[in-house]
Motif scaffolding. Structure first.
Motif, PDB file in Angstrom:
ATOM      1  N   THR A   1       0.763  -1.229   0.078  1.00 19.82           N
ATOM      2  CA  THR A   1      -0.037   0.126   0.122  1.00 19.82           C
ATOM      3  C   THR A   1       1.032   0.973  -0.154  1.00 19.82           C
ATOM      4  O   THR A   1       2.261   1.166   0.142  1.00 19.82           O
ATOM      5  CB  THR A   1      -0.626  -0.025   1.545  1.00 19.82           C
ATOM      6  N   LYS A   2       0.414   2.715   0.234  1.00 19.03           N
ATOM      7  CA  LYS A   2       1.099   3.221   0.458  1.00 19.03           C
ATOM      8  C   LYS A   2       1.765   3.340   1.160  1.00 19.03           C
ATOM      9  O   LYS A   2       3.043   4.374   1.160  1.00 19.03           O
ATOM     10  CB  LYS A   2       0.098   4.844  -0.327  1.00 19.03           C
ATOM     11  N   ASN A   3       1.786   2.810   2.330  1.00 20.52           N
ATOM     12  CA  ASN A   3       1.890   3.230   3.687  1.00 20.52           C
ATOM     13  C   ASN A   3       3.064   1.637   4.503  1.00 20.52           C
ATOM     14  O   ASN A   3       3.968   1.968   5.111  1.00 20.52           O
ATOM     15  CB  ASN A   3       1.162   3.804   4.944  1.00 20.52           C
ATOM     16  N   ILE A   4       2.691   1.141   3.807  1.00 19.10           N
ATOM     17  CA  ILE A   4       3.293  -0.225   3.988  1.00 19.10           C
ATOM     18  C   ILE A   4       4.518  -1.184   3.209  1.00 19.10           C
ATOM     19  O   ILE A   4       3.556  -1.106   1.673  1.00 19.10           O
ATOM     20  CB  ILE A   4       1.950  -1.622   4.626  1.00 19.10           C
ATOM     21  N   ALA A   5       5.305  -1.532   3.454  1.00 24.22           N
ATOM     22  CA  ALA A   5       6.245  -2.098   2.344  1.00 24.22           C
ATOM     23  C   ALA A   5       7.222  -3.041   2.709  1.00 24.22           C
ATOM     24  O   ALA A   5       7.039  -3.067   3.916  1.00 24.22           O
ATOM     25  CB  ALA A   5       6.855  -1.004   1.799  1.00 24.22           C
ATOM     26  N   ALA A   6       7.504  -3.981   1.846  1.00 27.70           N
ATOM     27  CA  ALA A   6       9.023  -5.174   2.345  1.00 27.70           C
ATOM     28  C   ALA A   6      10.575  -4.529   2.014  1.00 27.70           C
ATOM     29  O   ALA A   6      10.234  -3.609   0.738  1.00 27.70           O
ATOM     30  CB  ALA A   6       8.390  -6.244   2.266  1.00 27.70           C
ATOM     31  N   GLU A   7      10.765  -4.622   2.533  1.00 28.97           N
ATOM     32  CA  GLU A   7      12.510  -3.989   1.482  1.00 28.97           C
ATOM     33  C   GLU A   7      13.277  -5.299   2.421  1.00 28.97           C
ATOM     34  O   GLU A   7      13.718  -6.157   3.155  1.00 28.97           O
ATOM     35  CB  GLU A   7      12.847  -3.305   2.596  1.00 28.97           C
ATOM     36  N   LEU A   8      14.119  -5.509   0.805  1.00 26.97           N
ATOM     37  CA  LEU A   8      14.997  -6.469   1.417  1.00 26.97           C
ATOM     38  C   LEU A   8      16.654  -5.929   0.831  1.00 26.97           C
ATOM     39  O   LEU A   8      17.083  -5.414  -0.071  1.00 26.97           O
ATOM     40  CB  LEU A   8      15.066  -7.502  -0.350  1.00 26.97           C
TER      41      LEU A   8
ATOM     42  N   GLN B   1       7.530  -2.483   6.511  1.00 29.21           N
ATOM     43  CA  GLN B   1       8.171  -0.979   7.121  1.00 29.21           C
ATOM     44  C   GLN B   1       6.661  -0.687   7.007  1.00 29.21           C
ATOM     45  O   GLN B   1       5.917  -1.305   6.235  1.00 29.21           O
ATOM     46  CB  GLN B   1       8.695  -0.014   6.153  1.00 29.21           C
ATOM     47  N   TYR B   2       7.285   0.278   8.002  1.00 22.26           N
ATOM     48  CA  TYR B   2       5.906   1.784   8.219  1.00 22.26           C
ATOM     49  C   TYR B   2       6.300   3.354   7.239  1.00 22.26           C
ATOM     50  O   TYR B   2       6.895   3.378   8.456  1.00 22.26           O
ATOM     51  CB  TYR B   2       5.050   1.520   8.881  1.00 22.26           C
ATOM     52  N   HIS B   3       5.538   3.360   6.440  1.00 14.98           N
ATOM     53  CA  HIS B   3       6.538   5.217   6.123  1.00 14.98           C
ATOM     54  C   HIS B   3       4.952   5.973   6.042  1.00 14.98           C
ATOM     55  O   HIS B   3       3.563   5.165   5.783  1.00 14.98           O
ATOM     56  CB  HIS B   3       6.625   5.007   4.552  1.00 14.98           C
ATOM     57  N   PHE B   4       5.712   6.561   6.272  1.00 12.59           N
ATOM     58  CA  PHE B   4       5.185   8.335   6.865  1.00 12.59           C
ATOM     59  C   PHE B   4       5.636   9.406   5.705  1.00 12.59           C
ATOM     60  O   PHE B   4       6.279   9.430   5.320  1.00 12.59           O
ATOM     61  CB  PHE B   4       5.298   9.015   8.215  1.00 12.59           C
ATOM     62  N   PHE B   5       4.123  10.449   5.153  1.00 10.93           N
ATOM     63  CA  PHE B   5       4.403  11.070   4.261  1.00 10.93           C
ATOM     64  C   PHE B   5       3.975  12.417   4.853  1.00 10.93           C
ATOM     65  O   PHE B   5       3.399  12.666   5.696  1.00 10.93           O
ATOM     66  CB  PHE B   5       3.611  10.637   3.017  1.00 10.93           C
ATOM     67  N   ALA B   6       4.899  13.216   4.493  1.00 11.03           N
ATOM     68  CA  ALA B   6       4.249  14.959   4.697  1.00 11.03           C
ATOM     69  C   ALA B   6       5.410  15.217   4.034  1.00 11.03           C
ATOM     70  O   ALA B   6       6.920  15.878   3.830  1.00 11.03           O
ATOM     71  CB  ALA B   6       5.269  15.492   6.269  1.00 11.03           C
ATOM     72  N   ASP B   7       5.219  16.614   2.984  1.00  8.65           N
ATOM     73  CA  ASP B   7       5.508  16.935   1.595  1.00  8.65           C
ATOM     74  C   ASP B   7       6.583  16.080   1.628  1.00  8.65           C
ATOM     75  O   ASP B   7       6.165  14.773   0.474  1.00  8.65           O
ATOM     76  CB  ASP B   7       6.295  18.631   2.913  1.00  8.65           C
ATOM     77  N   ASN B   8       8.219  16.526   0.966  1.00  8.49           N
ATOM     78  CA  ASN B   8       8.826  16.397   0.182  1.00  8.49           C
ATOM     79  C   ASN B   8      10.274  15.165   1.870  1.00  8.49           C
ATOM     80  O   ASN B   8      11.256  14.413   0.946  1.00  8.49           O
ATOM     81  CB  ASN B   8      10.530  17.430   0.111  1.00  8.49           C
ATOM     82  N   PHE B   9       9.443  14.474   2.624  1.00  6.66           N
ATOM     83  CA  PHE B   9      10.060  13.767   3.928  1.00  6.66           C
ATOM     84  C   PHE B   9       9.254  13.133   4.190  1.00  6.66           C
ATOM     85  O   PHE B   9       8.337  12.352   4.288  1.00  6.66           O
ATOM     86  CB  PHE B   9       9.793  14.706   4.726  1.00  6.66           C
ATOM     87  N   LYS B  10       9.510  11.521   4.538  1.00  6.03           N
ATOM     88  CA  LYS B  10       9.064  10.093   4.626  1.00  6.03           C
ATOM     89  C   LYS B  10      10.138   9.154   5.180  1.00  6.03           C
ATOM     90  O   LYS B  10      10.498   8.442   5.203  1.00  6.03           O
ATOM     91  CB  LYS B  10       9.065   9.365   3.067  1.00  6.03           C
ATOM     92  N   PRO B  11      10.242   9.528   6.636  1.00  7.15           N
ATOM     93  CA  PRO B  11      10.055   8.612   7.639  1.00  7.15           C
ATOM     94  C   PRO B  11       9.694   7.615   7.506  1.00  7.15           C
ATOM     95  O   PRO B  11       8.471   7.282   6.890  1.00  7.15           O
ATOM     96  CB  PRO B  11       9.820   9.155   9.265  1.00  7.15           C
ATOM     97  N   TYR B  12      10.400   6.318   7.948  1.00  3.69           N
ATOM     98  CA  TYR B  12      10.205   5.284   8.168  1.00  3.69           C
ATOM     99  C   TYR B  12      10.273   3.638   9.111  1.00  3.69           C
ATOM    100  O   TYR B  12      11.659   4.822   9.661  1.00  3.69           O
ATOM    101  CB  TYR B  12       9.799   3.948   6.362  1.00  3.69           C
TER     102      TYR B  12
END
Length: 203
Positions: free
Chosen positions: A70-77, A106-117
């Motif tokens: 989804t836009k917020n939930i991801a998997a990283e290898l 992972q869970y990703h947050f969004f705010a303008d150009n910043f994306k903490p996770y």
């Protein structure tokens, strides 16, 4: 380490409030890749009375691929390999290469150009390329471990972004040290802190 993780987490949760207001139902990139330069800093300990193992810090490149469910939930290898020198109380135990592919959810947050996770997951570490140093032989057992992660992406444009990433791997291995006339079994906790800076691409 705890202060850094708490700082990134605080940023993420602060941004998430705004993100809930700004989040749209539009398209998002399902795949992204990052190339980082990382510092792998072991925090070694062992079960040898009166002797402490020392494992060197390593600086290497790292590659990772992320898939967004989804836009917020991801998997990283995460893929990378490191070489470490090992010694115990002045005895040279040579060096060993490790390959710890790590899979984080992972869970990703969004705010303008910043994306903490933030993320957590598992890894399986392969040990290879062993040099025994001053002893007759060294044998490292491959092993499973766990991973915690926090990071921050900063968008340069719609395709490219910068990345700061911090991971903690909880990793142990059983080592057999061949002394020539006897074999000494040792349980070693490696538990490296991994700090990386890099660039990423969405596609």
């Amino acid at each position: 380490m705890k202060k850094i993780l708490l700082f990134v987490l605080a940023i993420g949760f602060t941004f998430s409030v705004k993100a809930q207001e700004e989040q749209s139902t539009g398209d998002y990139n399902k795949w992204q890749a990052r190339f980082r330069l990382i510092s792998v800093i072991p925090s070694p300990s062992d079960d040898i009375d009166g002797a402490d193992v020392d494992i060197s810090t390593s600086f290497v490149p790292e590659l990772d691929f992320t898939y967004f469910f989804t836009k917020n939930i991801a998997a990283e290898l995460i893929l990378g390999t490191t070489k470490h020198n090992v010694d115990v109380e002045g005895t040279d135990l040579g060096h060993v290469w490790s390959l710890p592919p790590t899979l984080n959810l992972q869970y990703h947050f969004f705010a303008d150009n910043f994306k903490p996770y933030v993320g957590a997951g598992v890894n399986y570490t392969f040990f290879y390329g062993v040099d025994e140093g001053d002893v007759a032989g060294m044998d490292y057992e491959n092993s499973f471990g766990f991973s915690l992660q926090a990071g921050l992406d900063y968008n340069l444009n719609d395709k490219w972004f910068l990345n700061l990433d911090i991971k903690k791997l909880f990793l142990s291995t059983d080592v057999d040290v061949d002394l020539g006339d006897a074999t000494l079994p040792v349980e070693v906790d490696i538990d490296p802190l991994i700090i990386g800076l890099g660039v990423g691409m969405k596609f």
